[in-house]
Design a protein around this motif. Structure first.
Motif, PDB file in Angstrom:
ATOM      1  N   LYS A   8      57.866 -32.240 -34.867  1.00 11.98           N
ATOM      2  CA  LYS A   8      58.354 -32.994 -33.769  1.00 11.98           C
ATOM      3  C   LYS A   8      57.647 -34.465 -33.685  1.00 11.98           C
ATOM      4  CE  LYS A   8      60.021 -32.879 -29.145  1.00 11.98           C
ATOM      5  NZ  LYS A   8      60.284 -31.978 -27.841  1.00 11.98           N
ATOM      6  N   ILE A   9      58.328 -35.480 -33.715  1.00 12.20           N
ATOM      7  CA  ILE A   9      57.697 -36.847 -33.019  1.00 12.20           C
ATOM      8  C   ILE A   9      57.365 -37.029 -31.887  1.00 12.20           C
ATOM      9  CG2 ILE A   9      57.930 -39.367 -33.434  1.00 12.20           C
ATOM     10  CD1 ILE A   9      59.816 -39.154 -35.755  1.00 12.20           C
ATOM     11  N   ASN A  10      56.247 -37.063 -31.517  1.00 14.00           N
ATOM     12  CA  ASN A  10      55.580 -37.373 -30.198  1.00 14.00           C
ATOM     13  C   ASN A  10      55.395 -38.932 -29.953  1.00 14.00           C
ATOM     14  OD1 ASN A  10      55.309 -34.663 -29.625  1.00 14.00           O
ATOM     15  ND2 ASN A  10      53.345 -34.570 -30.426  1.00 14.00           N
ATOM     16  N   LYS A  11      54.858 -39.664 -30.871  1.00 13.30           N
ATOM     17  CA  LYS A  11      54.296 -41.021 -30.466  1.00 13.30           C
ATOM     18  C   LYS A  11      54.623 -41.844 -31.740  1.00 13.30           C
ATOM     19  CE  LYS A  11      50.070 -40.385 -28.594  1.00 13.30           C
ATOM     20  NZ  LYS A  11      48.894 -40.747 -28.202  1.00 13.30           N
ATOM     21  N   ILE A  12      55.162 -43.073 -31.846  1.00 13.48           N
ATOM     22  CA  ILE A  12      55.377 -43.800 -32.942  1.00 13.48           C
ATOM     23  C   ILE A  12      54.618 -45.218 -32.612  1.00 13.48           C
ATOM     24  CG2 ILE A  12      57.016 -45.286 -34.111  1.00 13.48           C
ATOM     25  CD1 ILE A  12      58.907 -43.381 -33.352  1.00 13.48           C
ATOM     26  N   ASP A  13      53.776 -45.386 -33.775  1.00 18.04           N
ATOM     27  CA  ASP A  13      52.942 -46.655 -33.770  1.00 18.04           C
ATOM     28  C   ASP A  13      53.221 -47.586 -35.067  1.00 18.04           C
ATOM     29  OD1 ASP A  13      51.091 -48.686 -33.444  1.00 18.04           O
ATOM     30  OD2 ASP A  13      49.250 -47.653 -34.020  1.00 18.04           O
ATOM     31  N   GLY A  14      54.126 -48.612 -35.039  1.00 17.07           N
ATOM     32  CA  GLY A  14      54.682 -49.072 -36.304  1.00 17.07           C
ATOM     33  C   GLY A  14      55.316 -48.090 -37.263  1.00 17.07           C
ATOM     34  N   SER A  15      54.799 -48.042 -38.590  1.00 15.82           N
ATOM     35  CA  SER A  15      55.417 -47.263 -39.493  1.00 15.82           C
ATOM     36  C   SER A  15      54.610 -45.790 -39.556  1.00 15.82           C
ATOM     37  CB  SER A  15      55.409 -47.614 -40.839  1.00 15.82           C
ATOM     38  OG  SER A  15      54.262 -48.200 -41.097  1.00 15.82           O
ATOM     39  N   ALA A  17      53.593 -42.299 -37.234  1.00 17.04           N
ATOM     40  CA  ALA A  17      53.934 -41.508 -36.207  1.00 17.04           C
ATOM     41  C   ALA A  17      52.979 -40.270 -35.845  1.00 17.04           C
ATOM     42  CB  ALA A  17      55.237 -40.900 -36.056  1.00 17.04           C
ATOM     43  N   GLU A  18      52.804 -39.767 -34.642  1.00 19.60           N
ATOM     44  CA  GLU A  18      51.844 -38.463 -34.375  1.00 19.60           C
ATOM     45  C   GLU A  18      53.081 -37.474 -34.194  1.00 19.60           C
ATOM     46  OE1 GLU A  18      50.127 -37.062 -30.307  1.00 19.60           O
ATOM     47  OE2 GLU A  18      48.540 -38.209 -31.361  1.00 19.60           O
ATOM     48  N   ASP A  31      58.141 -44.391 -43.018  1.00 22.09           N
ATOM     49  CA  ASP A  31      59.099 -45.471 -43.570  1.00 22.09           C
ATOM     50  C   ASP A  31      60.289 -45.016 -44.181  1.00 22.09           C
ATOM     51  OD1 ASP A  31      55.878 -45.322 -44.414  1.00 22.09           O
ATOM     52  OD2 ASP A  31      56.491 -47.363 -44.133  1.00 22.09           O
ATOM     53  N   PHE A  32      60.791 -43.849 -44.471  1.00 19.51           N
ATOM     54  CA  PHE A  32      61.730 -43.239 -44.939  1.00 19.51           C
ATOM     55  C   PHE A  32      62.882 -42.985 -43.960  1.00 19.51           C
ATOM     56  CE2 PHE A  32      58.793 -41.796 -48.578  1.00 19.51           C
ATOM     57  CZ  PHE A  32      58.658 -42.953 -49.043  1.00 19.51           C
ATOM     58  N   ILE A  33      62.603 -43.029 -42.715  1.00 21.95           N
ATOM     59  CA  ILE A  33      63.429 -42.517 -41.701  1.00 21.95           C
ATOM     60  C   ILE A  33      64.072 -43.729 -40.901  1.00 21.95           C
ATOM     61  CG2 ILE A  33      63.670 -41.028 -39.574  1.00 21.95           C
ATOM     62  CD1 ILE A  33      63.185 -39.416 -41.890  1.00 21.95           C
ATOM     63  N   LYS A  34      65.386 -43.914 -40.741  1.00 21.44           N
ATOM     64  CA  LYS A  34      66.015 -44.929 -40.076  1.00 21.44           C
ATOM     65  C   LYS A  34      65.852 -44.653 -38.515  1.00 21.44           C
ATOM     66  CE  LYS A  34      70.348 -47.451 -39.904  1.00 21.44           C
ATOM     67  NZ  LYS A  34      71.541 -47.730 -40.237  1.00 21.44           N
ATOM     68  N   ASP A  35      65.557 -45.628 -37.876  1.00 22.59           N
ATOM     69  CA  ASP A  35      65.366 -45.472 -36.504  1.00 22.59           C
ATOM     70  C   ASP A  35      64.812 -44.346 -36.043  1.00 22.59           C
ATOM     71  OD1 ASP A  35      66.466 -48.169 -36.661  1.00 22.59           O
ATOM     72  OD2 ASP A  35      68.488 -47.048 -36.592  1.00 22.59           O
ATOM     73  N   PHE A  48      54.556 -37.701 -45.360  1.00 24.65           N
ATOM     74  CA  PHE A  48      55.802 -38.590 -45.243  1.00 24.65           C
ATOM     75  C   PHE A  48      56.817 -37.689 -44.599  1.00 24.65           C
ATOM     76  CE2 PHE A  48      53.365 -41.077 -48.299  1.00 24.65           C
ATOM     77  CZ  PHE A  48      53.704 -42.308 -47.828  1.00 24.65           C
ATOM     78  N   ALA A  49      57.581 -38.314 -43.534  1.00 24.53           N
ATOM     79  CA  ALA A  49      58.773 -37.899 -43.058  1.00 24.53           C
ATOM     80  C   ALA A  49      59.990 -38.229 -44.007  1.00 24.53           C
ATOM     81  CB  ALA A  49      59.018 -38.490 -41.606  1.00 24.53           C
ATOM     82  N   ILE A  50      60.607 -37.349 -44.469  1.00 23.97           N
ATOM     83  CA  ILE A  50      61.660 -37.367 -45.716  1.00 23.97           C
ATOM     84  C   ILE A  50      63.055 -37.244 -45.242  1.00 23.97           C
ATOM     85  CG2 ILE A  50      59.871 -36.853 -47.406  1.00 23.97           C
ATOM     86  CD1 ILE A  50      61.025 -34.023 -47.786  1.00 23.97           C
ATOM     87  N   GLU A  51      63.080 -36.576 -43.946  1.00 24.73           N
ATOM     88  CA  GLU A  51      64.516 -36.321 -43.594  1.00 24.73           C
ATOM     89  C   GLU A  51      64.407 -35.976 -41.960  1.00 24.73           C
ATOM     90  OE1 GLU A  51      68.095 -32.978 -44.555  1.00 24.73           O
ATOM     91  OE2 GLU A  51      66.049 -32.948 -45.563  1.00 24.73           O
ATOM     92  N   ARG A  52      65.488 -36.364 -41.193  1.00 23.21           N
ATOM     93  CA  ARG A  52      65.675 -36.272 -39.894  1.00 23.21           C
ATOM     94  C   ARG A  52      66.411 -34.807 -39.914  1.00 23.21           C
ATOM     95  NH1 ARG A  52      67.647 -40.655 -37.835  1.00 23.21           N
ATOM     96  NH2 ARG A  52      65.782 -41.197 -36.785  1.00 23.21           N
ATOM     97  N   MET A  53      66.015 -34.183 -38.817  1.00 19.07           N
ATOM     98  CA  MET A  53      66.895 -32.781 -38.629  1.00 19.07           C
ATOM     99  C   MET A  53      67.018 -32.612 -37.240  1.00 19.07           C
ATOM    100  SD  MET A  53      63.604 -30.399 -40.010  1.00 19.07           S
ATOM    101  CE  MET A  53      64.486 -29.055 -40.623  1.00 19.07           C
TER     102      MET A  53
END
Length: 72
Positions: A8-15, A17-18, A31-35, A48-53
């Protein structure tokens, strides 16, 4: 053997994420996840995050991984 983990993404800093899973946090590339947004669940492989679920998919995957761990 390669293994991807739902997180689960907690925080985003540019490209970057924590992310969190099972009480552990890790900084990953998104980088590979849109928005991507905090609160999103992603499949993470090699940093690397490779897919949103969906949350449902992520929780189901985490439950299966826990069952595997307990079986060993």
């Amino acid at each position: 053997m390669c293994l991807a983990m739902p997180m689960k993404i907690n925080k985003i800093d540019g490209s970057s994420a924590e992310c969190e899973a099972g009480g552990l946090t890790q900084n990953i590339r998104i980088d590979f996840i849109k928005d991507p947004k905090p609160g999103d669940y992603v499949m993470v492989h090699a940093g690397f995050a490779i897919e949103r679920m969906t949350e449902e998919e992520a929780l189901e995957n985490m439950e299966l991984l826990e069952e595997l761990k307990n079986a060993l």
